[in-house]
Design an enzyme around this catalytic site. Structure first.
Site, PDB file in Angstrom:
ATOM      1  N   ARG A 245       6.961   1.050  -2.548  1.00 31.05           N
ATOM      2  CA  ARG A 245       6.196   0.193  -1.633  1.00 31.05           C
ATOM      3  C   ARG A 245       5.753  -1.087  -2.330  1.00 31.05           C
ATOM      4  NH1 ARG A 245       0.975   2.586  -0.076  1.00 31.05           N
ATOM      5  NH2 ARG A 245       0.193   0.775  -1.193  1.00 31.05           N
ATOM      6  N   HIS A 249      -0.532  -0.681   1.766  1.00 31.81           N
ATOM      7  CA  HIS A 249      -0.301   0.302   2.836  1.00 31.81           C
ATOM      8  C   HIS A 249      -0.544  -0.345   4.201  1.00 31.81           C
ATOM      9  CE1 HIS A 249      -0.668   3.966   5.234  1.00 31.81           C
ATOM     10  NE2 HIS A 249      -1.845   3.537   5.643  1.00 31.81           N
ATOM     11  N   TYR A 258      -4.465   1.268  -7.646  1.00 31.56           N
ATOM     12  CA  TYR A 258      -3.689   2.467  -7.984  1.00 31.56           C
ATOM     13  C   TYR A 258      -2.204   2.227  -8.246  1.00 31.56           C
ATOM     14  CZ  TYR A 258      -2.518   2.203  -2.960  1.00 31.56           C
ATOM     15  OH  TYR A 258      -2.089   1.784  -1.724  1.00 31.56           O
TER      16      TYR A 258
HETATM   17  C1  LIG Z   1      -2.327  13.995  10.525  1.00 28.28           C
HETATM   18  C2  LIG Z   1      -2.810  12.795   9.765  1.00 28.28           C
HETATM   19  N1  LIG Z   1      -3.490  12.977   8.605  1.00 28.28           N
HETATM   20  C3  LIG Z   1      -3.935  11.899   7.911  1.00 28.28           C
HETATM   21  C4  LIG Z   1      -3.718  10.633   8.381  1.00 28.28           C
HETATM   22  C5  LIG Z   1      -4.214   9.417   7.599  1.00 28.28           C
HETATM   23  N2  LIG Z   1      -3.083   8.671   7.045  1.00 28.28           N
HETATM   24  C6  LIG Z   1      -2.687   7.510   7.597  1.00 28.28           C
HETATM   25  S1  LIG Z   1      -1.370   6.856   6.813  1.00 28.28           S
HETATM   26  C7  LIG Z   1      -1.301   8.143   5.708  1.00 28.28           C
HETATM   27  C8  LIG Z   1      -0.247   8.165   4.635  1.00 28.28           C
HETATM   28  C9  LIG Z   1       1.103   8.571   5.108  1.00 28.28           C
HETATM   29  O1  LIG Z   1       2.037   8.347   4.094  1.00 28.28           O
HETATM   30  P1  LIG Z   1       3.580   8.445   4.320  1.00 28.28           P
HETATM   31  O2  LIG Z   1       3.890   9.618   5.182  1.00 28.28           O
HETATM   32  O3  LIG Z   1       4.232   8.387   3.001  1.00 28.28           O
HETATM   33  O4  LIG Z   1       3.932   7.140   5.182  1.00 28.28           O
HETATM   34  P2  LIG Z   1       3.797   5.584   4.761  1.00 28.28           P
HETATM   35  O5  LIG Z   1       2.413   5.162   5.194  1.00 28.28           O
HETATM   36  O6  LIG Z   1       3.994   5.459   3.302  1.00 28.28           O
HETATM   37  O7  LIG Z   1       4.853   4.890   5.558  1.00 28.28           O
HETATM   38  C10 LIG Z   1      -2.325   9.049   5.974  1.00 28.28           C
HETATM   39  C11 LIG Z   1      -2.550  10.275   5.166  1.00 28.28           C
HETATM   40  C12 LIG Z   1      -3.040  10.484   9.614  1.00 28.28           C
HETATM   41  N3  LIG Z   1      -2.766   9.290  10.137  1.00 28.28           N
HETATM   42  N4  LIG Z   1      -2.581  11.577  10.280  1.00 28.28           N
END
Ligand SMILES: Cc1ncc(C[n+]2csc(CCOP(=O)(O)OP(=O)(O)O)c2C)c(N)n1
Ligand SMILES: [Mg+2]
Length: 335
Positions: A245, A249, A258
């Site tokens: 990335r 985020h 981090y």
């Molecule tokens: C069920 C759930 N738990 C926690 C969150 C909070 N949350 C938002 S984005 C994220 C990270 C997800 O990471 P990844 O699956 O690697 O996708 P990326 O954001 O890197 O595209 C989290 C934990 C959420 N949206 N839904």
């Protein structure tokens, strides 16, 4: 986890199998459109014109490359990271911008575009994709569903349920994992002991393939093989598109706390639109003039999109409650 052990294609100067010159340029146009949407959105956020925004800078090769393997009737299931993926189907930028502005006109009807609603709860759209694909199969239609999710999503129960269900039902689904190395501030190493996320496919008895997520032709080749297999009755595939990335985020995140700055630099140096542009110039398909016209068209689309979004009347706050309850509880009723 190095991207070098993943499938690459852009280093090879031969024209890719099955793609015409027109296809190669269309793929470029879509990547530029997505890149422009993303870069403009960060600016619009800073100007207070859209809300918190999930940046997808350098994810364009995955989004454009994978969806380019789909037929128009196939379905796309996006997460928030693929919020603007409807652009590849001709969805107006205005609609997606309204989603980020919290305006009800941003909630498109999925059946209009065969693009499901953006799923923010991680991995919950994987069972949706499996269900849609299985349902279409039961009806004798040959529609394929493609679901996008992150590395972090592979730790969720809904990932297991969606992939397992699709595999057992031999449903035509392509699972595209955008492994950008991070789930907000949690690194992929803290998500899994699996050597690669594609290895998880073995547990479901389906093919898993790892591609360089910054190489649009590699992503597309893997997606096309998976789509063809799904449509021919061969069931689902898990594609892991690996990169690192290179942007926060979301607009509310400060990754300097981090992230590995050297790896961000490395990813930026290999940014996917520029890499593809270099490839197209090398094989003689692209010149300065065409680059300029593709960029100008995309910028015009975004300018028109934000102007149209801002010209829409503000939504009625009553709408917040209208579809939530048949009988609103007393604390939500007012005189
Ligand atoms: C069920 C759930 N738990 C926690 C969150 C909070 N949350 C938002 S984005 C994220 C990270 C997800 O990471 P990844 O699956 O690697 O996708 P990326 O954001 O890197 O595209 C989290 C934990 C959420 N949206 N839904
Ligand atoms: Mg991630």
């Amino acid at each position: 986890m190095a991207a070098t052990d993943a499938l690459r294609r852009l280093d090879d100067d031969a024209a890719p199998d099955g793609l015409t010159e027109g296809d190669l340029l269309e793929l470029y146009r879509r990547m530029v459109l997505l890149r422009t949407y993303d870069e403009r959105s960060v600016v619009y956020h800073r100007q207070g014109r859209i809300g918190t925004y999930a940046i997808f800078w350098n994810h364009e090769a995955i989004q454009a490359g994978a969806t380019f393997a789909l037929a128009d009737d196939d379905w796309i299931f996006p997460s928030y990271r693929e919020s603007a993926i409807g652009l590849v189907r001709g969805m107006p930028a205005q609609t997606i911008l309204q989603w980020w502005r919290g305006h009800p006109s941003g909630w498109w009807s999925p059946a209009d575009w065969n693009v499901a609603s953006i799923c923010v709860p991680i991995a919950t759209h994987l069972p949706h994709a499996a269900g849609l694909a299985w349902g279409k199969k039961l009806r004798g239609e040959d529609t394929v569903a493609m679901a996008f999710f992150g590395d972090g999503a592979t730790s969720e129960g809904a990932f297991h349920e969606g992939v397992n269900f699709a595999a057992v039902m031999n449903a035509p689904v392509v699972f595209v994992c955008n492994n950008n190395g991070w789930a907000i501030s949690t690194p992929v190493e803290a998500q899994t002991r699996a050597e690669s996320l594609a290895d998880k496919a073995v547990g479901y008895g389906i093919p898993g393939v790892r591609v360089d997520g910054l190489d649009v032709l590699a992503v597309h080749a893997a997606a096309r093989e998976a789509v063809d297999r799904a449509r021919a009755g061969g069931g689902p595939t898990l594609i892991e598109a690996v990169h690192y990335r290179a942007a926060p985020h979301a607009t509310a995140d400060d990754p300097s706390a981090y992230i590995d700055a050297a790896r961000v630099e490395e990813a930026r140096a290999r940014e996917c639109v520029g890499q593809y542009e270099t490839f197209l110039r090398r094989i003689g398909l692209l010149d300065d003039e065409r680059v300029e016209s593709v960029r100008t068209e995309a910028e015009g689309l975004l300018r028109a999109g934000i102007a149209a979004a801002e010209a829409e009347a503000a939504p009625d706050p009553e709408l917040l409650f209208e579809h939530a309850y048949v009988d609103p509880p007393p604390n939500l009723r007012h005189g």
